[in-house]
Design a protein around this motif. Structure first.
Motif, PDB file in Angstrom:
ATOM      1  N   VAL A 106       3.864  -1.537  -0.304  1.00 54.64           N
ATOM      2  CA  VAL A 106       2.985  -1.129   0.257  1.00 54.64           C
ATOM      3  C   VAL A 106       2.711   0.277   0.939  1.00 54.64           C
ATOM      4  O   VAL A 106       1.814   0.970   0.490  1.00 54.64           O
ATOM      5  CB  VAL A 106       2.364  -2.209   1.438  1.00 54.64           C
ATOM      6  CG1 VAL A 106       1.082  -1.429   2.225  1.00 54.64           C
ATOM      7  CG2 VAL A 106       1.978  -3.655  -0.065  1.00 54.64           C
ATOM      8  N   LEU A 107       4.341   0.345   1.170  1.00 59.78           N
ATOM      9  CA  LEU A 107       4.310   2.080   1.996  1.00 59.78           C
ATOM     10  C   LEU A 107       4.417   2.936   0.799  1.00 59.78           C
ATOM     11  O   LEU A 107       3.724   3.768   1.199  1.00 59.78           O
ATOM     12  CB  LEU A 107       5.417   1.609   3.114  1.00 59.78           C
ATOM     13  CG  LEU A 107       5.652   3.176   4.266  1.00 59.78           C
ATOM     14  CD1 LEU A 107       4.355   3.339   4.428  1.00 59.78           C
ATOM     15  CD2 LEU A 107       6.572   3.037   4.947  1.00 59.78           C
ATOM     16  N   MET A 108       6.202   2.228  -0.274  1.00 59.93           N
ATOM     17  CA  MET A 108       5.850   3.473  -1.423  1.00 59.93           C
ATOM     18  C   MET A 108       4.408   3.674  -1.718  1.00 59.93           C
ATOM     19  O   MET A 108       4.607   4.694  -2.374  1.00 59.93           O
ATOM     20  CB  MET A 108       6.497   2.630  -1.866  1.00 59.93           C
ATOM     21  CG  MET A 108       8.083   2.745  -1.200  1.00 59.93           C
ATOM     22  SD  MET A 108       8.901   4.500  -0.935  1.00 59.93           S
ATOM     23  CE  MET A 108       8.311   4.311   1.263  1.00 59.93           C
ATOM     24  N   PHE A 109       3.293   2.660  -1.772  1.00 57.53           N
ATOM     25  CA  PHE A 109       2.299   2.896  -3.235  1.00 57.53           C
ATOM     26  C   PHE A 109       1.315   3.671  -2.499  1.00 57.53           C
ATOM     27  O   PHE A 109       1.553   4.627  -2.586  1.00 57.53           O
ATOM     28  CB  PHE A 109       2.091   1.514  -3.691  1.00 57.53           C
ATOM     29  CG  PHE A 109      -0.124   1.661  -3.658  1.00 57.53           C
ATOM     30  CD1 PHE A 109       0.046   1.673  -5.691  1.00 57.53           C
ATOM     31  CD2 PHE A 109      -0.607   1.293  -2.778  1.00 57.53           C
ATOM     32  CE1 PHE A 109      -1.348   2.104  -5.598  1.00 57.53           C
ATOM     33  CE2 PHE A 109      -2.000   1.844  -3.565  1.00 57.53           C
ATOM     34  CZ  PHE A 109      -2.390   1.548  -5.044  1.00 57.53           C
ATOM     35  N   ILE A 110       0.830   3.776  -1.079  1.00 59.32           N
ATOM     36  CA  ILE A 110       0.469   4.731   0.221  1.00 59.32           C
ATOM     37  C   ILE A 110       1.410   6.007  -0.450  1.00 59.32           C
ATOM     38  O   ILE A 110       0.318   7.018  -0.146  1.00 59.32           O
ATOM     39  CB  ILE A 110       0.283   4.284   1.383  1.00 59.32           C
ATOM     40  CG1 ILE A 110      -0.357   2.489   1.648  1.00 59.32           C
ATOM     41  CG2 ILE A 110      -0.316   5.308   1.693  1.00 59.32           C
ATOM     42  CD1 ILE A 110      -0.493   2.279   2.585  1.00 59.32           C
ATOM     43  N   THR A 298     -12.471   7.546  -4.427  1.00 60.73           N
ATOM     44  CA  THR A 298     -12.364   7.636  -5.951  1.00 60.73           C
ATOM     45  C   THR A 298     -12.268   9.584  -6.242  1.00 60.73           C
ATOM     46  O   THR A 298     -11.598   9.336  -8.123  1.00 60.73           O
ATOM     47  CB  THR A 298     -14.095   8.178  -6.023  1.00 60.73           C
ATOM     48  OG1 THR A 298     -14.635   8.876  -5.631  1.00 60.73           O
ATOM     49  CG2 THR A 298     -14.622   6.837  -6.095  1.00 60.73           C
ATOM     50  N   THR A 299     -11.463   9.603  -5.687  1.00 60.45           N
ATOM     51  CA  THR A 299     -10.653  10.887  -6.151  1.00 60.45           C
ATOM     52  C   THR A 299      -9.027  11.792  -5.792  1.00 60.45           C
ATOM     53  O   THR A 299      -9.000  11.094  -5.135  1.00 60.45           O
ATOM     54  CB  THR A 299     -11.331  12.886  -5.773  1.00 60.45           C
ATOM     55  OG1 THR A 299     -11.506  12.889  -3.975  1.00 60.45           O
ATOM     56  CG2 THR A 299     -13.453  12.569  -6.388  1.00 60.45           C
ATOM     57  N   LYS A 300      -8.456  12.603  -6.798  1.00 60.67           N
ATOM     58  CA  LYS A 300      -7.020  12.030  -6.764  1.00 60.67           C
ATOM     59  C   LYS A 300      -6.802  12.624  -5.057  1.00 60.67           C
ATOM     60  O   LYS A 300      -6.043  12.319  -3.984  1.00 60.67           O
ATOM     61  CB  LYS A 300      -6.215  12.703  -8.039  1.00 60.67           C
ATOM     62  CG  LYS A 300      -4.826  13.257  -7.854  1.00 60.67           C
ATOM     63  CD  LYS A 300      -4.773  14.228  -8.836  1.00 60.67           C
ATOM     64  CE  LYS A 300      -3.019  13.385  -8.622  1.00 60.67           C
ATOM     65  NZ  LYS A 300      -2.554  13.950  -9.393  1.00 60.67           N
ATOM     66  N   ALA A 301      -7.357  14.191  -5.244  1.00 56.46           N
ATOM     67  CA  ALA A 301      -6.788  14.833  -3.343  1.00 56.46           C
ATOM     68  C   ALA A 301      -7.877  13.821  -2.319  1.00 56.46           C
ATOM     69  O   ALA A 301      -7.244  14.059  -1.242  1.00 56.46           O
ATOM     70  CB  ALA A 301      -7.817  15.348  -3.779  1.00 56.46           C
ATOM     71  N   GLY A 302      -8.546  13.277  -2.945  1.00 55.51           N
ATOM     72  CA  GLY A 302      -9.299  12.233  -1.537  1.00 55.51           C
ATOM     73  C   GLY A 302      -8.111  10.681  -1.335  1.00 55.51           C
ATOM     74  O   GLY A 302      -8.231  10.741   0.170  1.00 55.51           O
ATOM     75  N   GLU A 303      -7.157  10.477  -2.517  1.00 53.11           N
ATOM     76  CA  GLU A 303      -6.440   9.213  -2.058  1.00 53.11           C
ATOM     77  C   GLU A 303      -4.958  10.258  -1.464  1.00 53.11           C
ATOM     78  O   GLU A 303      -4.697   9.175  -0.301  1.00 53.11           O
ATOM     79  CB  GLU A 303      -6.338   8.918  -4.044  1.00 53.11           C
ATOM     80  CG  GLU A 303      -6.613   7.801  -4.226  1.00 53.11           C
ATOM     81  CD  GLU A 303      -7.070   7.451  -5.337  1.00 53.11           C
ATOM     82  OE1 GLU A 303      -5.894   8.302  -5.878  1.00 53.11           O
ATOM     83  OE2 GLU A 303      -7.330   6.616  -5.509  1.00 53.11           O
ATOM     84  N   SER A 304      -5.252  11.018  -1.859  1.00 54.79           N
ATOM     85  CA  SER A 304      -3.693  12.032  -1.134  1.00 54.79           C
ATOM     86  C   SER A 304      -4.078  12.176   0.353  1.00 54.79           C
ATOM     87  O   SER A 304      -3.413  12.158   1.347  1.00 54.79           O
ATOM     88  CB  SER A 304      -3.960  13.434  -1.528  1.00 54.79           C
ATOM     89  OG  SER A 304      -3.132  13.092  -3.052  1.00 54.79           O
ATOM     90  N   VAL A 305      -5.256  12.889   1.159  1.00 55.41           N
ATOM     91  CA  VAL A 305      -5.333  12.966   2.320  1.00 55.41           C
ATOM     92  C   VAL A 305      -5.350  11.856   2.819  1.00 55.41           C
ATOM     93  O   VAL A 305      -5.302  10.902   3.706  1.00 55.41           O
ATOM     94  CB  VAL A 305      -6.838  13.323   2.095  1.00 55.41           C
ATOM     95  CG1 VAL A 305      -7.247  12.907   4.051  1.00 55.41           C
ATOM     96  CG2 VAL A 305      -6.478  14.766   2.019  1.00 55.41           C
ATOM     97  N   LEU A 306      -6.257  10.396   2.632  1.00 53.05           N
ATOM     98  CA  LEU A 306      -5.904   9.359   2.796  1.00 53.05           C
ATOM     99  C   LEU A 306      -4.604   8.614   3.318  1.00 53.05           C
ATOM    100  O   LEU A 306      -4.248   7.765   4.224  1.00 53.05           O
ATOM    101  CB  LEU A 306      -7.154   8.214   2.096  1.00 53.05           C
ATOM    102  CG  LEU A 306      -6.995   6.375   2.499  1.00 53.05           C
ATOM    103  CD1 LEU A 306      -7.704   6.609   4.130  1.00 53.05           C
ATOM    104  CD2 LEU A 306      -8.024   5.809   1.648  1.00 53.05           C
ATOM    105  N   GLY A 307      -3.942   8.802   2.143  1.00 56.03           N
ATOM    106  CA  GLY A 307      -2.595   8.094   3.039  1.00 56.03           C
ATOM    107  C   GLY A 307      -1.628   8.726   3.093  1.00 56.03           C
ATOM    108  O   GLY A 307      -1.179   8.509   4.442  1.00 56.03           O
ATOM    109  N   ALA A 308      -2.179  10.257   2.719  1.00 57.09           N
ATOM    110  CA  ALA A 308      -0.838  10.777   4.285  1.00 57.09           C
ATOM    111  C   ALA A 308      -2.021  10.719   6.347  1.00 57.09           C
ATOM    112  O   ALA A 308      -0.347  10.089   6.757  1.00 57.09           O
ATOM    113  CB  ALA A 308      -1.475  12.349   4.034  1.00 57.09           C
TER     114      ALA A 308
END
Length: 329
Positions: A106-110, A298-308
């Motif tokens: 799960v951590l690696m997925f994030i 829904t966006t790639k940039a948003g997923e990156s910000v959320l994961g970080a």
């Protein structure tokens, strides 16, 4: 597509790791079984090959460990498992590594979202950071199990010592005093003193049973208790004053730790608020302005910000907890 392939590769690595661990444990267990069988056959065929001395008779009261047992204990200790206390864990100890592997996945997925755009950094994180994260999660879980049990043992130990003192003062033998503690105490003190009383009742010398208790529990208070009773059993003399002093010292230490918890209440509350606040704020924004918060999903940039953000929050909570634990120690 690339993320799916990486996830599949990570799952394959985890499965191979679990298969390796299970296979190694099976081989070690089989080797241990063969060694014990050969030893028993040798003793049955050539009984005179084993010399009988006073030292051998004394050491035979303690369970001997083969080389396979030592290797197994060292391998388990490398991830924080104490096989002598494995039966006291809330769950089976062999279930923890797979659970840690799932949390690691799960951590690696994030992490794959903020690091997916940097192939070199993600490759290093996946192949080197993933095993380290699995190891850290394993040790954290097992240390949490051990610390929670040791805390209960220390808190209950003064009452157990006072029970022993009262029994000895009215003329009850030490073995029966230990049995009384095993009947009246709460878990986990009840189990430890029950094992000690059972060994004393079947003829094992008290000093040997106490040494095994100190090695199994691995607490300074229990080691001092074992040393005091061993010296009293060998040289005689009163033991009540020593045990009362030990109980008083432990009570003061427990009170000092409780004071530490009171002094760190503000920091612990702040950590709790900081952990809950992002989820509460995200829920409120989702209800008031749904399209604004859906950008994170829904966006790639948003997923990156959320994961970080999730990773940084986990690191922050871990740092705060580490600082509080060090202060309490």
């Amino acid at each position: 597509m690339l993320i799916q392939k990486l996830i599949l590769l990570l799952a394959l690595v985890v499965l191979l790791l679990l298969f390796t661990v299970v296979t190694t444990m099976a081989v070690v267990k089989e080797h241990d079984r063969d060694t014990k069988l050969k030893q028993r056959m040798m003793e049955a065929v050539v009984p005179s090959a084993r010399p009988t001395t006073q030292i051998d008779d004394e050491l035979s009261l303690v369970r001997t460990r083969s080389r396979a047992d030592i290797l197994k204990e060292r391998a388990a200790a490398s991830i924080g498992v104490d096989l002598k206390q494995a039966e006291t864990y809330p769950i089976k100890w062999w279930l923890v590594p797979p659970l840690a592997a799932i949390l690691d996945w799960v951590l690696m997925f994030i992490l794959s979202h903020p690091m997916g755009g940097y192939p070199v950094l993600w490759y290093v994180t996946e192949w080197f950071g993933s095993p380290i994260a699995w190891y850290v999660i394993d040790r954290f879980i097992f240390n949490w199990f051990t610390n929670r049990r040791n805390t209960k043992l220390i808190e209950q130990f003064p009452d157990a010592l006072n029970t022993v003192v009262r029994c000895v003062r009215v003329g009850i033998p030490m073995a029966e005093a230990l049995r009384t503690v095993a009947k009246d105490a709460m878990e986990p003190t009840k189990m430890e003193f029950g094992i000690l009383a059972d060994k004393a009742s079947i003829g094992i010398p008290l000093d040997v049973a106490l040494r095994e208790l100190a090695e199994r529990v691995k607490l300074t208070e229990y080691q001092f208790f074992a040393t005091a009773l061993t010296l009293q059993a060998r040289s005689g003399g009163g033991i009540t004053q020593t045990l009362e002093t030990l109980a008083d010292v432990i009570r003061k230490r427990v009170g000092l730790k409780a004071r530490g918890y009171a002094l760190t209440a503000e920091a612990r509350t702040s950590a709790m608020v900081l952990a809950v606040l992002p989820f509460f704020a995200g829920g409120v924004i989702f209800l008031m302005q749904r399209t604004y918060i859906l950008v994170l999903f829904t966006t790639k940039a948003g997923e990156s910000v959320l994961g970080a953000a999730i990773v940084l929050m986990i690191l922050g909570m871990g740092t705060i907890q580490f600082m509080i634990s060090n202060v309490l120690k």
